[in-house]
Design a protein around this motif. Structure first.
Motif, PDB file in Angstrom:
ATOM      1  N   PRO A 153       0.838  -1.206   0.000  1.00  0.00           N
ATOM      2  CA  PRO A 153       0.000   0.000   0.000  1.00  0.00           C
ATOM      3  C   PRO A 153       0.873   1.257   0.000  1.00  0.00           C
ATOM      4  O   PRO A 153       1.864   1.332   0.718  1.00  0.00           O
ATOM      5  N   THR A 154       0.484   2.208  -0.836  1.00  0.00           N
ATOM      6  CA  THR A 154       1.265   3.441  -0.949  1.00  0.00           C
ATOM      7  C   THR A 154       0.412   4.654  -0.597  1.00  0.00           C
ATOM      8  O   THR A 154      -0.813   4.586  -0.563  1.00  0.00           O
ATOM      9  N   MET A 155       1.102   5.758  -0.357  1.00  0.00           N
ATOM     10  CA  MET A 155       0.455   7.035  -0.086  1.00  0.00           C
ATOM     11  C   MET A 155       1.234   8.093  -0.867  1.00  0.00           C
ATOM     12  O   MET A 155       2.455   8.012  -0.974  1.00  0.00           O
ATOM     13  N   THR A 156       0.524   9.062  -1.411  1.00  0.00           N
ATOM     14  CA  THR A 156       1.177  10.148  -2.127  1.00  0.00           C
ATOM     15  C   THR A 156       1.219  11.363  -1.219  1.00  0.00           C
ATOM     16  O   THR A 156       0.209  11.767  -0.648  1.00  0.00           O
ATOM     17  N   LEU A 157       2.416  11.928  -1.091  1.00  0.00           N
ATOM     18  CA  LEU A 157       2.628  13.099  -0.254  1.00  0.00           C
ATOM     19  C   LEU A 157       2.857  14.324  -1.118  1.00  0.00           C
ATOM     20  O   LEU A 157       3.541  14.252  -2.138  1.00  0.00           O
ATOM     21  N   TYR A 158       2.290  15.440  -0.700  1.00  0.00           N
ATOM     22  CA  TYR A 158       2.596  16.735  -1.302  1.00  0.00           C
ATOM     23  C   TYR A 158       3.801  17.278  -0.554  1.00  0.00           C
ATOM     24  O   TYR A 158       3.839  17.244   0.685  1.00  0.00           O
ATOM     25  N   VAL A 159       4.804  17.750  -1.277  1.00  0.00           N
ATOM     26  CA  VAL A 159       5.994  18.332  -0.660  1.00  0.00           C
ATOM     27  C   VAL A 159       6.132  19.749  -1.195  1.00  0.00           C
ATOM     28  O   VAL A 159       6.378  19.959  -2.387  1.00  0.00           O
ATOM     29  N   GLY A 160       5.944  20.721  -0.332  1.00  0.00           N
ATOM     30  CA  GLY A 160       6.000  22.110  -0.735  1.00  0.00           C
ATOM     31  C   GLY A 160       7.237  22.812  -0.220  1.00  0.00           C
ATOM     32  O   GLY A 160       7.913  22.343   0.687  1.00  0.00           O
ATOM     33  N   ASN A 161       7.502  23.974  -0.804  1.00  0.00           N
ATOM     34  CA  ASN A 161       8.633  24.837  -0.455  1.00  0.00           C
ATOM     35  C   ASN A 161       9.979  24.158  -0.715  1.00  0.00           C
ATOM     36  O   ASN A 161      10.938  24.346   0.019  1.00  0.00           O
ATOM     37  N   LEU A 162      10.018  23.370  -1.788  1.00  0.00           N
ATOM     38  CA  LEU A 162      11.275  22.723  -2.184  1.00  0.00           C
ATOM     39  C   LEU A 162      12.208  23.753  -2.821  1.00  0.00           C
ATOM     40  O   LEU A 162      11.742  24.691  -3.471  1.00  0.00           O
ATOM     41  N   THR A 174       5.568  13.211   9.576  1.00  0.00           N
ATOM     42  CA  THR A 174       5.866  13.664  10.939  1.00  0.00           C
ATOM     43  C   THR A 174       7.260  14.287  11.026  1.00  0.00           C
ATOM     44  O   THR A 174       7.425  15.359  11.603  1.00  0.00           O
ATOM     45  N   LYS A 175       8.235  13.619  10.438  1.00  0.00           N
ATOM     46  CA  LYS A 175       9.628  14.048  10.590  1.00  0.00           C
ATOM     47  C   LYS A 175      10.033  15.171   9.634  1.00  0.00           C
ATOM     48  O   LYS A 175      10.861  16.011   9.979  1.00  0.00           O
ATOM     49  N   LEU A 176       9.467  15.191   8.425  1.00  0.00           N
ATOM     50  CA  LEU A 176       9.952  16.129   7.417  1.00  0.00           C
ATOM     51  C   LEU A 176       9.106  17.391   7.274  1.00  0.00           C
ATOM     52  O   LEU A 176       9.537  18.335   6.614  1.00  0.00           O
ATOM     53  N   ASN A 177       7.917  17.434   7.877  1.00  0.00           N
ATOM     54  CA  ASN A 177       7.162  18.676   7.853  1.00  0.00           C
ATOM     55  C   ASN A 177       7.893  19.691   8.733  1.00  0.00           C
ATOM     56  O   ASN A 177       8.275  19.384   9.854  1.00  0.00           O
ATOM     57  N   ASP A 178       8.111  20.872   8.209  1.00  0.00           N
ATOM     58  CA  ASP A 178       8.888  21.943   8.866  1.00  0.00           C
ATOM     59  C   ASP A 178      10.367  21.568   9.018  1.00  0.00           C
ATOM     60  O   ASP A 178      11.071  22.123   9.854  1.00  0.00           O
ATOM     61  N   TYR A 179      10.853  20.649   8.191  1.00  0.00           N
ATOM     62  CA  TYR A 179      12.252  20.230   8.201  1.00  0.00           C
ATOM     63  C   TYR A 179      13.058  21.169   7.297  1.00  0.00           C
ATOM     64  O   TYR A 179      12.612  21.520   6.202  1.00  0.00           O
ATOM     65  N   ASN A 180      14.228  21.578   7.754  1.00  0.00           N
ATOM     66  CA  ASN A 180      15.084  22.465   6.975  1.00  0.00           C
ATOM     67  C   ASN A 180      15.892  21.624   5.976  1.00  0.00           C
ATOM     68  O   ASN A 180      16.741  20.836   6.375  1.00  0.00           O
ATOM     69  N   LEU A 193      10.564  22.671   4.531  1.00  0.00           N
ATOM     70  CA  LEU A 193       9.615  21.859   3.773  1.00  0.00           C
ATOM     71  C   LEU A 193       8.238  21.834   4.418  1.00  0.00           C
ATOM     72  O   LEU A 193       8.105  21.889   5.642  1.00  0.00           O
ATOM     73  N   LYS A 194       7.228  21.721   3.590  1.00  0.00           N
ATOM     74  CA  LYS A 194       5.857  21.486   4.025  1.00  0.00           C
ATOM     75  C   LYS A 194       5.437  20.145   3.437  1.00  0.00           C
ATOM     76  O   LYS A 194       5.416  19.982   2.216  1.00  0.00           O
ATOM     77  N   VAL A 195       5.164  19.182   4.283  1.00  0.00           N
ATOM     78  CA  VAL A 195       4.821  17.832   3.827  1.00  0.00           C
ATOM     79  C   VAL A 195       3.430  17.482   4.336  1.00  0.00           C
ATOM     80  O   VAL A 195       3.174  17.524   5.544  1.00  0.00           O
ATOM     81  N   ARG A 196       2.539  17.167   3.406  1.00  0.00           N
ATOM     82  CA  ARG A 196       1.156  16.812   3.723  1.00  0.00           C
ATOM     83  C   ARG A 196       0.737  15.628   2.854  1.00  0.00           C
ATOM     84  O   ARG A 196       1.357  15.365   1.839  1.00  0.00           O
ATOM     85  N   GLU A 197      -0.355  14.990   3.228  1.00  0.00           N
ATOM     86  CA  GLU A 197      -0.918  13.980   2.345  1.00  0.00           C
ATOM     87  C   GLU A 197      -1.516  14.695   1.146  1.00  0.00           C
ATOM     88  O   GLU A 197      -2.229  15.695   1.291  1.00  0.00           O
ATOM     89  N   ALA A 198      -1.214  14.196  -0.046  1.00  0.00           N
ATOM     90  CA  ALA A 198      -1.727  14.820  -1.265  1.00  0.00           C
ATOM     91  C   ALA A 198      -3.228  14.608  -1.356  1.00  0.00           C
ATOM     92  O   ALA A 198      -3.738  13.549  -1.006  1.00  0.00           O
ATOM     93  N   LYS A 199      -3.912  15.631  -1.845  1.00  0.00           N
ATOM     94  CA  LYS A 199      -5.360  15.515  -2.041  1.00  0.00           C
ATOM     95  C   LYS A 199      -5.618  14.718  -3.299  1.00  0.00           C
ATOM     96  O   LYS A 199      -4.891  14.816  -4.274  1.00  0.00           O
ATOM     97  N   ASN A 200      -6.701  13.949  -3.309  1.00  0.00           N
ATOM     98  CA  ASN A 200      -7.090  13.150  -4.456  1.00  0.00           C
ATOM     99  C   ASN A 200      -7.634  14.069  -5.543  1.00  0.00           C
ATOM    100  O   ASN A 200      -8.529  14.872  -5.295  1.00  0.00           O
ATOM    101  N   GLN A 201      -7.118  13.964  -6.760  1.00  0.00           N
ATOM    102  CA  GLN A 201      -7.559  14.823  -7.862  1.00  0.00           C
ATOM    103  C   GLN A 201      -9.024  14.584  -8.198  1.00  0.00           C
ATOM    104  O   GLN A 201      -9.723  15.500  -8.591  1.00  0.00           O
ATOM    105  N   ASP A 202      -9.515  13.356  -8.060  1.00  0.00           N
ATOM    106  CA  ASP A 202     -10.910  13.056  -8.365  1.00  0.00           C
ATOM    107  C   ASP A 202     -11.850  13.833  -7.449  1.00  0.00           C
ATOM    108  O   ASP A 202     -12.855  14.370  -7.886  1.00  0.00           O
ATOM    109  N   ASN A 203     -11.506  13.904  -6.159  1.00  0.00           N
ATOM    110  CA  ASN A 203     -12.342  14.642  -5.212  1.00  0.00           C
ATOM    111  C   ASN A 203     -12.349  16.126  -5.527  1.00  0.00           C
ATOM    112  O   ASN A 203     -13.359  16.793  -5.408  1.00  0.00           O
TER     113      ASN A 203
END
Length: 152
Positions: free
Chosen positions: A63-72, A123-129, A135-145
């Protein structure tokens, strides 16, 4: 491909010099040919990537999960992001978003990885330098929704 050819050529030349040192009566072209054969034999036994079939090279199928990674950082490459997230679990893919007109990176992307590792990574990489960016790391939103909401 070109790099492998140059490495094989150098290996053949070194092999030829070594053979010529031990068998000085052997003509140099035969020493080079023998060195080439030895180089091909070495490259056949040793895989090109140097790792063989290590577990890190096998594709994750759970099982996989897609993460959004912002402020790269804008100059970051997929391999660097993959290495960062791979510390928490198997990474299936990394997609860094680019501007369609300029081709430049937009500073965000998506990482698909093992579900258990994704939870740890969030948990570890959100707000990680990372490379002087937070970085801002969140669960990616589903495009279908998202498309269903905009249709209403």
């Amino acid at each position: 491909m070109q790099k492998s050819f140059l490495i094989a050529l150098v290996a053949a030349a070194v092999g030829a010099l070594l053979i010529f040192q031990f068998l000085p009566t052997l003509p140099s072209y035969l020493a080079f040919l023998l060195g080439t054969v030895l180089a091909v034999g070495v490259f056949t036994v040793i895989p090109a990537n140097g790792n063989g079939d290590s577990p890190s090279n096998t594709e994750y199928t759970g099982p996989t999960m897609t993460l959004y990674v912002g402020n790269l950082p804008y100059r970051v490459h997929e391999g660097e992001v993959k290495a960062l997230f791979a510390e928490f679990g198997p990474v299936s893919s990394v997609r860094l978003v680019r501007d369609r007109k300029t081709g430049r990176r937009k500073g965000f992307g998506f990482v698909e990885m093992a579900e258990s590792g994704a939870q740890k990574a969030m948990t570890k990489l959100n707000d990680y330098n990372f490379q002087e960016r937070t970085l801002k790391v969140r669960e990616a939103k589903n495009q279908d929704n998202d498309s269903e909401k905009s249709d209403d």
